[in-house]
Design an enzyme around this catalytic site. Structure first.
Site, PDB file in Angstrom:
ATOM      1  CE  LYS A   1      -3.694  -2.465   2.393  1.00 33.17           C
ATOM      2  NZ  LYS A   1      -4.330  -2.775   3.688  1.00 33.17           N
TER       3      LYS A   1
ATOM      4  CD  GLN B   1      -3.262  -4.169   7.025  1.00 32.94           C
ATOM      5  OE1 GLN B   1      -3.203  -3.198   6.289  1.00 32.94           O
ATOM      6  NE2 GLN B   1      -3.842  -5.295   6.645  1.00 32.94           N
TER       7      GLN B   1
ATOM      8  CG  ASP C   1      -9.160   0.022   5.164  1.00 32.86           C
ATOM      9  OD1 ASP C   1      -8.870  -0.192   3.979  1.00 32.86           O
ATOM     10  OD2 ASP C   1      -8.428  -0.292   6.124  1.00 32.86           O
TER      11      ASP C   1
END
Ligand code: NAD
Length: 283
Positions: free
Chosen positions: A49, A93, A116
């Protein structure tokens, strides 16, 4: 019959080029990723990412916290990032170490910085058919379907998997496009009866090769979201033999994976539009 392969790379490259243009026009987009602990798979995802974000010109910060970080410490960090005007987008994460309640951390994110799309507000907006920040993987799948002009209106779509990250948002995106959607999961009886009727089948399960060729509708579109590490390397949830039956199939690797990262970067651009007031966040 041999299916047309829907590869993610060329579509992802186009999206990433557009993101780079957007970033250049905007000037600065701040993305902070937070990794707690040193789970090797998470480390790989975060690195990918970051590499992609930096390549697009995004100002990305790779924040690492110790495995033993407490929930209170992480919540304090998230609040600090929420308040920081240099930070447009925040990604925590998952999974988090067991002493930390993931749902609490997700709820602590400023919804407009939740790159997200996991915050209940963003999930709820999608449920209402008024999407804000939508999880990157299902968005990537939609972009792949659109690239190949797959007819969704009135189509029978079957999603296997009901996670908040893939299955559920996927089903909502398909529903929004007027597909008739069935969600299958671990308690579904006679899975094949459902999948055989699917004009569009999305597998997001995490079981290598569980969708066998005899479960696929001839000529149907099959999207394999699964990423499973096996002795034979990375494999999907769909048996590659399904290519003999399906009309379209995404490969693993090289299918949905690259789309997820590209759509995540697109979400970062969207976060920046919210922060700068170019788009109104519904709060
Ligand atoms: P998850 O474990 O949260 O959810 C799996 C779902 O599959 C559950 O809803 C469960 O009910 C269902 N399921 C389990 N066994 C089943 C069975 N035998 N029959 C029918 N349904 C069954 O996983 P997730 O986070 O949604 O991820 C699913 C897969 O997608 C994993 O392989 C993951 O690595 C992969 N993934 C890929 C990307 C990408 O970028 N390509 C992104 C996210 C996840």
């Amino acid at each position: 019959m041999s299916a047309t392969l829907i590869t993610g790379k060329p579509i992802a490259e186009r999206i990433r080029a557009q993101v780079a243009e957007d970033v250049a026009a905007i000037g600065h987009i701040g993305l902070v990723t937070v990794l707690v602990g040193d789970d090797p798979a998470s480390d790989v995802y975060i690195r990918l990412k970051h590499k992609a974000a930096v390549a697009a010109g995004i100002d990305a910060t790779d924040l690492r916290l110790l495995e033993e970080t407490s929930e209170a410490e992480l919540l304090a960090k998230v609040e600090e990032l929420d308040a920081d005007p240099q930070v447009d987008a925040i990604l925590v994460q998952l999974p988090l170490p067991k002493q930390i309640d993931e749902a609490k951390v997700i709820r602590a994110l400023a919804p407009a910085k939740d790159v997200d799309g996991f915050h209940p507000i963003n999930a709820g907006q999608l449920y209402l058919g008024e999407p804000t920040l939508v999880p990157a993987t299902p968005r990537g799948v939609m972009a792949m379907l659109d690239e190949h002009d797959v007819e969704l209106s009135g189509a029978r779509a079957v999603v296997i998997g009901r996670s908040a990250i893939v299955g559920k948002p996927m089903a909502h995106l398909l529903l929004q496009r007027n597909a008739t959607v069935t969600i299958c999961h671990s308690r579904t009886r006679d899975l094949a009866q459902h999948t055989l009727a699917a004009d569009v089948l999305v597998a997001a399960v995490g079981v290598p090769g569980m969708v066998t060729p005899d479960m696929v509708k001839p000529g149907g579109v099959v999207i394999d979201v699964g990423i499973n590490r096996t002795e034979d390397g990375l494999v999907g949830d769909v048996d590659p033999g399904a290519a003999e039956v399906a009309g379209y199939l995404t490969p693993v690797p090289g299918g949905v994976g690259p789309m997820t990262i590209a759509c995540l970067l697109e979400n970062a651009v969207r976060c920046s539009r919210y922060r700068r007031g170019e788009l109104a966040f519904p709060l």
